[in-house]
Design an enzyme around this catalytic site. Structure first.
Site, PDB file in Angstrom:
ATOM      1  N   ARG A  57      41.983  50.044  21.596  1.00 19.29           N
ATOM      2  CA  ARG A  57      41.537  48.660  21.806  1.00 19.29           C
ATOM      3  C   ARG A  57      41.778  48.307  23.267  1.00 19.29           C
ATOM      4  O   ARG A  57      42.569  48.930  23.957  1.00 19.29           O
ATOM      5  CB  ARG A  57      42.305  47.693  20.897  1.00 19.29           C
ATOM      6  CG  ARG A  57      43.788  47.668  21.153  1.00 19.29           C
ATOM      7  CD  ARG A  57      44.524  46.812  20.144  1.00 19.29           C
ATOM      8  NE  ARG A  57      45.946  46.730  20.438  1.00 19.29           N
ATOM      9  CZ  ARG A  57      46.839  47.641  20.087  1.00 19.29           C
ATOM     10  NH1 ARG A  57      46.446  48.711  19.443  1.00 19.29           N
ATOM     11  NH2 ARG A  57      48.117  47.499  20.392  1.00 19.29           N
ATOM     12  N   ARG A 117      39.754  38.582  25.172  1.00 23.85           N
ATOM     13  CA  ARG A 117      39.866  37.290  24.473  1.00 23.85           C
ATOM     14  C   ARG A 117      38.841  36.316  25.046  1.00 23.85           C
ATOM     15  O   ARG A 117      38.556  36.335  26.245  1.00 23.85           O
ATOM     16  CB  ARG A 117      41.288  36.729  24.572  1.00 23.85           C
ATOM     17  CG  ARG A 117      41.836  36.546  25.951  1.00 23.85           C
ATOM     18  CD  ARG A 117      43.214  35.891  25.871  1.00 23.85           C
ATOM     19  NE  ARG A 117      44.178  36.764  25.235  1.00 23.85           N
ATOM     20  CZ  ARG A 117      45.197  37.331  25.857  1.00 23.85           C
ATOM     21  NH1 ARG A 117      45.381  37.093  27.140  1.00 23.85           N
ATOM     22  NH2 ARG A 117      46.034  38.108  25.219  1.00 23.85           N
ATOM     23  N   ARG A 128      51.840  62.902  32.388  1.00 23.20           N
ATOM     24  CA  ARG A 128      51.420  62.378  33.679  1.00 23.20           C
ATOM     25  C   ARG A 128      52.661  61.800  34.347  1.00 23.20           C
ATOM     26  O   ARG A 128      53.557  61.263  33.686  1.00 23.20           O
ATOM     27  CB  ARG A 128      50.356  61.286  33.522  1.00 23.20           C
ATOM     28  CG  ARG A 128      48.999  61.818  33.143  1.00 23.20           C
ATOM     29  CD  ARG A 128      48.354  62.599  34.278  1.00 23.20           C
ATOM     30  NE  ARG A 128      47.873  61.694  35.351  1.00 23.20           N
ATOM     31  CZ  ARG A 128      47.444  62.136  36.526  1.00 23.20           C
ATOM     32  NH1 ARG A 128      47.467  63.421  36.814  1.00 23.20           N
ATOM     33  NH2 ARG A 128      46.994  61.262  37.424  1.00 23.20           N
ATOM     34  N   ARG A 170      48.186  50.184  41.409  1.00 24.31           N
ATOM     35  CA  ARG A 170      48.601  48.782  41.499  1.00 24.31           C
ATOM     36  C   ARG A 170      49.655  48.607  42.574  1.00 24.31           C
ATOM     37  O   ARG A 170      50.307  49.565  43.004  1.00 24.31           O
ATOM     38  CB  ARG A 170      49.127  48.278  40.155  1.00 24.31           C
ATOM     39  CG  ARG A 170      50.313  49.038  39.587  1.00 24.31           C
ATOM     40  CD  ARG A 170      50.665  48.495  38.210  1.00 24.31           C
ATOM     41  NE  ARG A 170      51.790  49.197  37.601  1.00 24.31           N
ATOM     42  CZ  ARG A 170      52.337  48.869  36.439  1.00 24.31           C
ATOM     43  NH1 ARG A 170      51.862  47.856  35.740  1.00 24.31           N
ATOM     44  NH2 ARG A 170      53.354  49.555  35.953  1.00 24.31           N
ATOM     45  N   GLU A 203      52.015  52.020  43.443  1.00 25.89           N
ATOM     46  CA  GLU A 203      52.240  52.963  42.347  1.00 25.89           C
ATOM     47  C   GLU A 203      51.087  53.964  42.296  1.00 25.89           C
ATOM     48  O   GLU A 203      49.937  53.584  42.106  1.00 25.89           O
ATOM     49  CB  GLU A 203      52.349  52.195  41.024  1.00 25.89           C
ATOM     50  CG  GLU A 203      52.733  53.031  39.840  1.00 25.89           C
ATOM     51  CD  GLU A 203      53.004  52.176  38.607  1.00 25.89           C
ATOM     52  OE1 GLU A 203      52.399  52.439  37.558  1.00 25.89           O
ATOM     53  OE2 GLU A 203      53.803  51.210  38.708  1.00 25.89           O
ATOM     54  N   TYR A 238      55.075  57.653  23.886  1.00 23.76           N
ATOM     55  CA  TYR A 238      55.247  56.513  24.780  1.00 23.76           C
ATOM     56  C   TYR A 238      55.677  55.293  23.961  1.00 23.76           C
ATOM     57  O   TYR A 238      55.092  54.988  22.920  1.00 23.76           O
ATOM     58  CB  TYR A 238      53.956  56.189  25.527  1.00 23.76           C
ATOM     59  CG  TYR A 238      54.100  54.979  26.416  1.00 23.76           C
ATOM     60  CD1 TYR A 238      54.740  55.074  27.645  1.00 23.76           C
ATOM     61  CD2 TYR A 238      53.649  53.727  26.000  1.00 23.76           C
ATOM     62  CE1 TYR A 238      54.917  53.975  28.455  1.00 23.76           C
ATOM     63  CE2 TYR A 238      53.819  52.614  26.801  1.00 23.76           C
ATOM     64  CZ  TYR A 238      54.457  52.742  28.025  1.00 23.76           C
ATOM     65  OH  TYR A 238      54.641  51.636  28.815  1.00 23.76           O
ATOM     66  N   ASP A 289      56.656  51.058  24.305  1.00 28.63           N
ATOM     67  CA  ASP A 289      57.013  49.823  24.976  1.00 28.63           C
ATOM     68  C   ASP A 289      58.497  49.579  24.724  1.00 28.63           C
ATOM     69  O   ASP A 289      59.078  50.127  23.779  1.00 28.63           O
ATOM     70  CB  ASP A 289      56.189  48.649  24.427  1.00 28.63           C
ATOM     71  CG  ASP A 289      54.752  48.662  24.922  1.00 28.63           C
ATOM     72  OD1 ASP A 289      54.511  49.210  26.015  1.00 28.63           O
ATOM     73  OD2 ASP A 289      53.874  48.125  24.212  1.00 28.63           O
TER      74      ASP A 289
END
Length: 375
Positions: A176, A180, A253, A284, A304, A352, A354
């Site tokens: 996804r 919005r 990575r 970024r 980065e 990974y 969060d």
């Protein structure tokens, strides 16, 4: 937290390998349950990738921007024991050539891109550009946001991040995209969000408390010299490294950071600015002071750069493609026969996380090992 030069005991209940977030949760709860713990880490600091270092009064996120966000109330209540969180809202912006867009993709983005004003107009525009039956990441992105957004804001950034053409990446990488149809620049939909005031390192220090920690310490060397030092090992390092890569290397990575002080009180006006063109090598720029609404006379910025990972480099993002998933399963089968070793965290589980999901997974670890339900 007690940083030591050598263990004070000859034997511990737990040897915890890695001083990141998973380890901090487990060490805190194990100590509270009366267990003896020793933590080791190959780096010269605690906190893993959420480590923050104070430079010129600014808490610098040394391994990239980390914004705490969660909809898991027990996790939010847990971390608030160790830090007061501010009201920072993640609202990055994206630069494409000479154009500036709000992130996530919302009505501000669509209005700038197409000159439209209403949600119905935006939906119609996206529907006109969508692709069906996606077989790769490019087709998946087109099916979600259409051609214009993909070309300007997804394609180049993603190809830099993963080092591959979007057509060569699996659709599963982006199941996804944040879209919005409101004028809302808040990147996350989670109920709770913020940055720990004083930095993540201070928070993790409180979590470890007076747990003994050995830094600059390699697990393999340490365990050869201190065989049998603990009844149980909580191993948060790379699972393939534990087994000396005997089945082959799991792939990642990596990232490279360039940090500098700038003579400006407000250099880019936002904490995170993404650069989505493939031709610009960094993804970024982070201006750290904005995470805590700093008013210092100078600023610290970090560029980065995604990087190809080689054995020995810092692993950041697991490449969960078919080859690596199959290889991890083989290592996981080996891990099940290790008896007194529990593999945990993003590196131990080749996954990974969060931050909130890492803590939630640590809750499971605590329950399995200590019988304590933190939820």
């Amino acid at each position: 937290m007690t940083v030591v030069l050598q263990p004070s005991l000859s034997h511990y209940d737990y040897l915890i390998v890695g001083a990141g977030l998973t380890s901090a949760v487990f060490a805190h709860e194990a100590k509270a349950a009366g267990k003896t713990c020793l933590v080791i880490d190959r780096r010269d600091h605690i906190g893993g990738n959420i480590y923050t270092e104070e430079i010129d009064g600014i808490n610098v996120h040394k391994y990239g921007a980390h914004i705490f966000h969660t909809s898991l109330k027990p996790v939010w209540e847990y971390v608030n024991q160790f830090a007061e969180f501010n009201n920072y809202i993640n609202s990055p912006v994206a630069v494409y050539k000479d154009e500036l867009y709000n992130m996530p993709f919302n009505m501000n983005t669509f209005s700038k891109m197409w000159g439209i004003r209403t949600p119905d107009e935006a939906r119609e525009k996206i529907e006109q550009q969508k692709a069906a039956d996606p077989q790769n990441l490019e087709e998946q992105a087109l099916s979600l946001v259409g051609r214009d957004i993909f070309e300007k804001l997804v394609k180049g950034y993603t190809e830099k991040q993963w080092g591959r053409d979007c057509k060569d990446l699996p659709a599963s990488i982006i199941p996804r995209l944040p879209v919005r149809f409101t004028y809302d620049n808040n990147y996350f939909n989670d109920r709770f969000q913020g940055i720990p005031m004083g930095g993540y390192t201070a928070m993790v220090e409180k979590m470890f408390g007076d747990t003994e920690i050995l830094l600059n310490t390699e697990f393999r060397t340490f365990i050869e010299e201190h065989s049998g030092i603990a009844d149980r090992i909580i191993y948060c390092g790379p699972i393939d490294e534990y087994f000396d890569y005997k089945l082959g290397n799991l792939e990642y990575r990596s990232l490279r950071f360039e940090t500098e002080s700038v003579d400006s009180a407000n250099w880019q006006g936002n904490a995170v600015v993404n650069y989505t063109e493939r031709e610009i090598p960094f993804t970024r720029i982070i201006e750290h002071k904005h995470f805590e609404f700093g008013d210092q006379p100078t600023s610290i910025i970090t560029r980065e750069y995604p990087a190809t990972w080689e054995p020995g480099d810092e692993p950041y993002y697991p490449i969960n493609d078919e080859r690596n998933t199959a290889l991890y399963e083989q290592y996981r089968e080996l891990a099940e026969s290790e008896g007194n070793v529990v593999f945990a965290g993003r590196l131990g589980g080749y996954k990974y996380y969060d931050m909130d999901k890492a803590i939630d997974a640590a809750f499971d670890l605590v329950k399995d090992e200590l019988g304590i339900d933190l939820r």
